[in-house]
Write a protein that holds these residues in place. Sequence first.
Motif, PDB file in Angstrom:
ATOM      1  N   GLU A 146      -0.951  -8.210  -9.963  1.00 16.14           N
ATOM      2  CA  GLU A 146      -1.477  -7.809  -8.663  1.00 16.14           C
ATOM      3  C   GLU A 146      -2.631  -6.840  -8.856  1.00 16.14           C
ATOM      4  OE1 GLU A 146       0.263  -5.890  -4.471  1.00 16.14           O
ATOM      5  OE2 GLU A 146       1.530  -6.071  -6.250  1.00 16.14           O
ATOM      6  N   ILE A 147      -3.682  -7.023  -8.062  1.00 11.97           N
ATOM      7  CA  ILE A 147      -4.840  -6.130  -8.113  1.00 11.97           C
ATOM      8  C   ILE A 147      -4.810  -5.232  -6.880  1.00 11.97           C
ATOM      9  CG2 ILE A 147      -7.347  -5.947  -8.171  1.00 11.97           C
ATOM     10  CD1 ILE A 147      -7.438  -8.710  -9.420  1.00 11.97           C
ATOM     11  N   PRO A 148      -4.541  -3.947  -7.040  1.00 10.06           N
ATOM     12  CA  PRO A 148      -4.580  -3.039  -5.886  1.00 10.06           C
ATOM     13  C   PRO A 148      -6.011  -2.917  -5.372  1.00 10.06           C
ATOM     14  CG  PRO A 148      -3.456  -2.037  -7.771  1.00 10.06           C
ATOM     15  CD  PRO A 148      -4.161  -3.242  -8.280  1.00 10.06           C
ATOM     16  N   LEU A 149      -6.216  -3.219  -4.095  1.00  7.48           N
ATOM     17  CA  LEU A 149      -7.554  -3.173  -3.511  1.00  7.48           C
ATOM     18  C   LEU A 149      -7.669  -1.980  -2.571  1.00  7.48           C
ATOM     19  CD1 LEU A 149      -8.022  -6.961  -2.709  1.00  7.48           C
ATOM     20  CD2 LEU A 149      -8.873  -5.693  -4.684  1.00  7.48           C
ATOM     21  N   PRO A 150      -8.582  -1.062  -2.845  1.00 10.18           N
ATOM     22  CA  PRO A 150      -8.682   0.155  -2.025  1.00 10.18           C
ATOM     23  C   PRO A 150      -9.144  -0.110  -0.608  1.00 10.18           C
ATOM     24  CG  PRO A 150     -10.503   0.033  -3.584  1.00 10.18           C
ATOM     25  CD  PRO A 150      -9.553  -1.077  -3.946  1.00 10.18           C
ATOM     26  N   TRP A 151      -9.829  -1.250  -0.378  1.00 15.06           N
ATOM     27  CA  TRP A 151     -10.357  -1.519   0.958  1.00 15.06           C
ATOM     28  C   TRP A 151      -9.405  -2.359   1.808  1.00 15.06           C
ATOM     29  CZ3 TRP A 151     -12.875  -2.836  -3.581  1.00 15.06           C
ATOM     30  CH2 TRP A 151     -12.657  -4.133  -4.038  1.00 15.06           C
ATOM     31  N   ALA A 152      -8.247  -2.751   1.248  1.00 12.88           N
ATOM     32  CA  ALA A 152      -7.285  -3.546   2.011  1.00 12.88           C
ATOM     33  C   ALA A 152      -6.449  -2.615   2.884  1.00 12.88           C
ATOM     34  CB  ALA A 152      -6.395  -4.346   1.069  1.00 12.88           C
ATOM     35  N   GLU A 153      -6.650  -2.691   4.185  1.00 18.43           N
ATOM     36  CA  GLU A 153      -5.973  -1.792   5.113  1.00 18.43           C
ATOM     37  C   GLU A 153      -4.464  -1.999   5.054  1.00 18.43           C
ATOM     38  OE1 GLU A 153      -6.089  -0.567   9.859  1.00 18.43           O
ATOM     39  OE2 GLU A 153      -7.486  -2.041   9.040  1.00 18.43           O
ATOM     40  N   GLY A 154      -3.734  -0.902   4.906  1.00 19.76           N
ATOM     41  CA  GLY A 154      -2.283  -0.974   4.865  1.00 19.76           C
ATOM     42  C   GLY A 154      -1.736  -1.498   3.554  1.00 19.76           C
ATOM     43  N   GLU A 155      -2.601  -1.692   2.561  1.00 13.76           N
ATOM     44  CA  GLU A 155      -2.168  -2.241   1.273  1.00 13.76           C
ATOM     45  C   GLU A 155      -1.371  -1.198   0.491  1.00 13.76           C
ATOM     46  OE1 GLU A 155      -1.612  -4.865  -1.711  1.00 13.76           O
ATOM     47  OE2 GLU A 155      -2.843  -5.380   0.020  1.00 13.76           O
ATOM     48  N   ARG A 156      -0.146  -1.546   0.142  1.00 13.93           N
ATOM     49  CA  ARG A 156       0.681  -0.659  -0.670  1.00 13.93           C
ATOM     50  C   ARG A 156       0.814  -1.201  -2.085  1.00 13.93           C
ATOM     51  NH1 ARG A 156       1.481   4.317   0.475  1.00 13.93           N
ATOM     52  NH2 ARG A 156       3.528   4.302  -0.508  1.00 13.93           N
ATOM     53  N   GLY A 157       1.080  -2.500  -2.187  1.00 15.25           N
ATOM     54  CA  GLY A 157       1.146  -3.146  -3.487  1.00 15.25           C
ATOM     55  C   GLY A 157       2.064  -2.426  -4.452  1.00 15.25           C
ATOM     56  N   PRO A 158       1.543  -2.120  -5.659  1.00 14.58           N
ATOM     57  CA  PRO A 158       2.373  -1.477  -6.676  1.00 14.58           C
ATOM     58  C   PRO A 158       2.674  -0.013  -6.381  1.00 14.58           C
ATOM     59  CG  PRO A 158       0.127  -1.659  -7.439  1.00 14.58           C
ATOM     60  CD  PRO A 158       0.190  -2.395  -6.131  1.00 14.58           C
ATOM     61  N   PHE A 159       2.100   0.530  -5.300  1.00 14.10           N
ATOM     62  CA  PHE A 159       2.313   1.932  -4.965  1.00 14.10           C
ATOM     63  C   PHE A 159       3.376   2.069  -3.879  1.00 14.10           C
ATOM     64  CE2 PHE A 159      -2.369   1.603  -5.919  1.00 14.10           C
ATOM     65  CZ  PHE A 159      -2.228   1.941  -7.253  1.00 14.10           C
ATOM     66  N   ALA A 160       4.482   1.368  -4.057  1.00 10.11           N
ATOM     67  CA  ALA A 160       5.517   1.346  -3.030  1.00 10.11           C
ATOM     68  C   ALA A 160       6.186   2.697  -2.847  1.00 10.11           C
ATOM     69  CB  ALA A 160       6.566   0.287  -3.366  1.00 10.11           C
ATOM     70  N   ASP A 161       6.202   3.510  -3.884  1.00  8.53           N
ATOM     71  CA  ASP A 161       6.815   4.825  -3.765  1.00  8.53           C
ATOM     72  C   ASP A 161       6.054   5.809  -4.643  1.00  8.53           C
ATOM     73  OD1 ASP A 161       7.922   4.691  -6.513  1.00  8.53           O
ATOM     74  OD2 ASP A 161       9.243   3.179  -5.643  1.00  8.53           O
ATOM     75  N   ALA A 162       6.399   7.085  -4.510  1.00  7.60           N
ATOM     76  CA  ALA A 162       5.678   8.140  -5.225  1.00  7.60           C
ATOM     77  C   ALA A 162       5.819   8.006  -6.736  1.00  7.60           C
ATOM     78  CB  ALA A 162       6.181   9.509  -4.762  1.00  7.60           C
ATOM     79  N   ALA A 163       7.001   7.593  -7.195  1.00  8.27           N
ATOM     80  CA  ALA A 163       7.216   7.460  -8.637  1.00  8.27           C
ATOM     81  C   ALA A 163       6.329   6.363  -9.222  1.00  8.27           C
ATOM     82  CB  ALA A 163       8.687   7.156  -8.918  1.00  8.27           C
ATOM     83  N   ALA A 164       6.225   5.228  -8.510  1.00  4.07           N
ATOM     84  CA  ALA A 164       5.365   4.142  -8.973  1.00  4.07           C
ATOM     85  C   ALA A 164       3.906   4.574  -8.982  1.00  4.07           C
ATOM     86  CB  ALA A 164       5.549   2.914  -8.088  1.00  4.07           C
ATOM     87  N   GLN A 165       3.508   5.293  -7.948  1.00  2.00           N
ATOM     88  CA  GLN A 165       2.133   5.780  -7.865  1.00  2.00           C
ATOM     89  C   GLN A 165       1.816   6.716  -9.027  1.00  2.00           C
ATOM     90  OE1 GLN A 165       1.239   7.673  -4.159  1.00  2.00           O
ATOM     91  NE2 GLN A 165      -0.899   8.013  -4.650  1.00  2.00           N
ATOM     92  N   GLN A 166       2.730   7.610  -9.347  1.00  2.00           N
ATOM     93  CA  GLN A 166       2.506   8.546 -10.446  1.00  2.00           C
ATOM     94  C   GLN A 166       2.431   7.822 -11.782  1.00  2.00           C
ATOM     95  OE1 GLN A 166       5.499  11.587 -10.792  1.00  2.00           O
ATOM     96  NE2 GLN A 166       4.238  12.879 -12.101  1.00  2.00           N
TER      97      GLN A 166
END
Length: 253
Positions: free
Chosen positions: A114-134
Amino acid sequence: MIEEQICAYLRGKLLQARDLKILNFRRHTEGWSWETFSFDARWQEDGRELCQGYVLRKEPARAGVVGAYDTFAQFTVLKALEDTPVAAPRVFWYELAREVLGAPFFVMEKVEGEIPLPWAEGERGPFADAAAQQSIAHQFVQHLAHLHTVDWRAKGLAFLGVPEPGQGAALREIEKWQAQLDRVELTPIPLLRRALLWLREHAPLAPRVSIVHGDYRLGNFIVRDGRIVAILDWELVHLGDPLEDLGWICLRP
């Protein structure tokens, strides 16, 4: 038409392949310059059925948003990174002859994810939670650190152009972007011209020279199972100040 041309090209590269077919052929429209195609190749070899996913990237017919791109430089850098910790897609072939597809191109592996796209409104993708984001953020920085510590001399990448010590890296980038402005500016933009003058007068000293990705940001990597598995879009790769990549990250979403 182009699907048939690509299939014929693969037959010339996979000499042991029999009954080679292209499946799931797709022309991508996400990019702003390159022509990109992805597909799966399936064939018979030594009594076995084999399948490999590929991505073909072809130079655009005209100069891109930031000028002409160099497929050979991109291919060579990716090849040099194959035995490093950098998550660079594996490359297979480079083709310079324009009669094959009308422009130089190279073929690399298709990396699933999956490619996280910064311009996709409401896109969470692999950043479903704080731990994944970190976790992704840590990997993102780690891969950049790996890239900046690759011995580009030992990898034979000096052909990219080694900037002069001191302000050389910054001044070369300023000259490059000024040339792009000269190319696309339809009416005078005094603010940009003044900014270029200021940058030239305050060009920073590079602490060292490293490989610089040139567009290292969210949207240019693939995530699978919580891991960054491929860094994409290497068309701006060059040798320069590693802080350039860091500065670009700070400016991008």
